[in-house]
Scaffold this motif. Sequence first.
Motif, PDB file in Angstrom:
ATOM      1  N   LYS A  97      12.278   1.842  -7.787  1.00 33.52           N
ATOM      2  CA  LYS A  97      11.928   2.853  -8.779  1.00 33.52           C
ATOM      3  C   LYS A  97      10.547   2.631  -9.400  1.00 33.52           C
ATOM      4  CE  LYS A  97      16.746   4.028  -9.844  1.00 33.52           C
ATOM      5  NZ  LYS A  97      17.036   4.214  -8.501  1.00 33.52           N
ATOM      6  N   LEU A  98       9.609   2.134  -8.593  1.00 31.57           N
ATOM      7  CA  LEU A  98       8.219   2.085  -9.046  1.00 31.57           C
ATOM      8  C   LEU A  98       7.724   3.514  -9.202  1.00 31.57           C
ATOM      9  CD1 LEU A  98       8.185  -0.964  -8.306  1.00 31.57           C
ATOM     10  CD2 LEU A  98       5.961  -0.576  -7.293  1.00 31.57           C
ATOM     11  N   SER A  99       6.819   3.729 -10.139  1.00 37.76           N
ATOM     12  CA  SER A  99       6.225   5.054 -10.303  1.00 37.76           C
ATOM     13  C   SER A  99       5.446   5.397  -9.032  1.00 37.76           C
ATOM     14  CB  SER A  99       5.287   5.072 -11.507  1.00 37.76           C
ATOM     15  OG  SER A  99       4.115   4.317 -11.224  1.00 37.76           O
ATOM     16  N   LEU A 100       5.172   6.673  -8.840  1.00 34.96           N
ATOM     17  CA  LEU A 100       4.425   7.099  -7.662  1.00 34.96           C
ATOM     18  C   LEU A 100       3.049   6.435  -7.617  1.00 34.96           C
ATOM     19  CD1 LEU A 100       4.351   8.779  -5.120  1.00 34.96           C
ATOM     20  CD2 LEU A 100       3.559  10.722  -6.477  1.00 34.96           C
ATOM     21  N   VAL A 101       2.394   6.328  -8.766  1.00 34.18           N
ATOM     22  CA  VAL A 101       1.080   5.667  -8.825  1.00 34.18           C
ATOM     23  C   VAL A 101       1.207   4.206  -8.400  1.00 34.18           C
ATOM     24  CG1 VAL A 101      -0.762   4.886 -10.372  1.00 34.18           C
ATOM     25  CG2 VAL A 101       0.103   7.238 -10.529  1.00 34.18           C
ATOM     26  N   ASP A 102       2.220   3.499  -8.925  1.00 34.37           N
ATOM     27  CA  ASP A 102       2.387   2.092  -8.566  1.00 34.37           C
ATOM     28  C   ASP A 102       2.828   1.919  -7.116  1.00 34.37           C
ATOM     29  OD1 ASP A 102       1.465   1.108 -10.963  1.00 34.37           O
ATOM     30  OD2 ASP A 102       3.465   0.820 -11.834  1.00 34.37           O
ATOM     31  N   GLN A 103       3.618   2.870  -6.596  1.00 32.38           N
ATOM     32  CA  GLN A 103       3.965   2.835  -5.172  1.00 32.38           C
ATOM     33  C   GLN A 103       2.702   2.905  -4.323  1.00 32.38           C
ATOM     34  OE1 GLN A 103       6.792   5.872  -3.968  1.00 32.38           O
ATOM     35  NE2 GLN A 103       7.874   5.682  -5.910  1.00 32.38           N
ATOM     36  N   THR A 104       1.831   3.833  -4.688  1.00 32.81           N
ATOM     37  CA  THR A 104       0.588   4.028  -3.927  1.00 32.81           C
ATOM     38  C   THR A 104      -0.290   2.794  -3.996  1.00 32.81           C
ATOM     39  OG1 THR A 104       0.716   6.400  -4.318  1.00 32.81           O
ATOM     40  CG2 THR A 104      -1.431   5.525  -3.662  1.00 32.81           C
ATOM     41  N   THR A 156       0.481 -14.044  -1.693  1.00 30.47           N
ATOM     42  CA  THR A 156       1.682 -13.511  -2.329  1.00 30.47           C
ATOM     43  C   THR A 156       1.261 -12.542  -3.426  1.00 30.47           C
ATOM     44  OG1 THR A 156       2.839 -15.591  -1.894  1.00 30.47           O
ATOM     45  CG2 THR A 156       3.821 -14.109  -3.530  1.00 30.47           C
ATOM     46  N   VAL A 157       1.811 -11.336  -3.374  1.00 25.98           N
ATOM     47  CA  VAL A 157       1.513 -10.331  -4.398  1.00 25.98           C
ATOM     48  C   VAL A 157       2.825  -9.842  -4.998  1.00 25.98           C
ATOM     49  CG1 VAL A 157      -0.624  -9.587  -3.275  1.00 25.98           C
ATOM     50  CG2 VAL A 157       1.497  -8.353  -2.816  1.00 25.98           C
ATOM     51  N   THR A 158       2.756  -9.460  -6.277  1.00 29.19           N
ATOM     52  CA  THR A 158       3.927  -8.901  -6.962  1.00 29.19           C
ATOM     53  C   THR A 158       3.473  -7.686  -7.758  1.00 29.19           C
ATOM     54  OG1 THR A 158       4.867 -11.124  -7.193  1.00 29.19           O
ATOM     55  CG2 THR A 158       5.829  -9.376  -8.556  1.00 29.19           C
ATOM     56  N   LYS A 159       4.279  -6.649  -7.710  1.00 29.38           N
ATOM     57  CA  LYS A 159       4.084  -5.453  -8.524  1.00 29.38           C
ATOM     58  C   LYS A 159       5.364  -5.250  -9.337  1.00 29.38           C
ATOM     59  CE  LYS A 159       1.435  -1.872  -9.487  1.00 29.38           C
ATOM     60  NZ  LYS A 159       0.183  -2.109 -10.196  1.00 29.38           N
ATOM     61  N   TRP A 160       5.227  -5.174 -10.665  1.00 25.19           N
ATOM     62  CA  TRP A 160       6.372  -5.023 -11.556  1.00 25.19           C
ATOM     63  C   TRP A 160       6.568  -3.571 -11.958  1.00 25.19           C
ATOM     64  CZ3 TRP A 160       9.508  -8.967 -11.741  1.00 25.19           C
ATOM     65  CH2 TRP A 160       9.011 -10.254 -11.541  1.00 25.19           C
ATOM     66  N   CYS A 161       7.816  -3.174 -12.115  1.00 21.67           N
ATOM     67  CA  CYS A 161       8.118  -1.842 -12.634  1.00 21.67           C
ATOM     68  C   CYS A 161       7.648  -1.780 -14.086  1.00 21.67           C
ATOM     69  CB  CYS A 161       9.617  -1.567 -12.572  1.00 21.67           C
ATOM     70  SG  CYS A 161      10.250  -1.397 -10.905  1.00 21.67           S
ATOM     71  N   ARG A 162       7.149  -0.642 -14.482  1.00 20.86           N
ATOM     72  CA  ARG A 162       6.662  -0.459 -15.850  1.00 20.86           C
ATOM     73  C   ARG A 162       7.746   0.107 -16.729  1.00 20.86           C
ATOM     74  NH1 ARG A 162       2.659  -3.153 -14.969  1.00 20.86           N
ATOM     75  NH2 ARG A 162       1.191  -2.654 -13.391  1.00 20.86           N
TER      76      ARG A 162
END
Length: 134
Positions: free
Chosen positions: A31-38, A128-134
């Motif tokens: 459920k990442l935002s569309l911007v964060d998905q991109t 290693t990269v991580t993207k967190w849900c906002r």
Amino acid sequence: MKEEPRRIPVATDQDVVRVRQLVRTVAVEAKLSLVDQTKLVTAASELARNTLVYGGGGIVEVYGVRNDFRAGIRIVFADEGPGIADLELALTDGYTTGGGLGLGLSGARRLVDEFTIETAVGQGTTITVTKWCR
């Protein structure tokens, strides 16, 4: 907490496409935002391409993670290539060894929330990269 990783070997251009598709799928599931998905898919595409072109191929692991506050996605790109001789230089905007724009590593770093590199000349590179849900 983290789930079992989904692994994709990276040995061809088609594998880079498969990495992009998997990252997009996991980003939607998280459920990442569309911007964060991109942003995450763009970073993953660049790093998977680097794994192929500069690392001679390798493995990508994608998995969901959770800390006390939120969910996220962690991706590990690992190769056994030549390593990065001058990491500081490689992370500089505009630096390229491949004739591109030189925004690969530095650009990918800006697109994610956490970014680490382990590299040794002659022993390969793990990013290693991580993207967190906002």
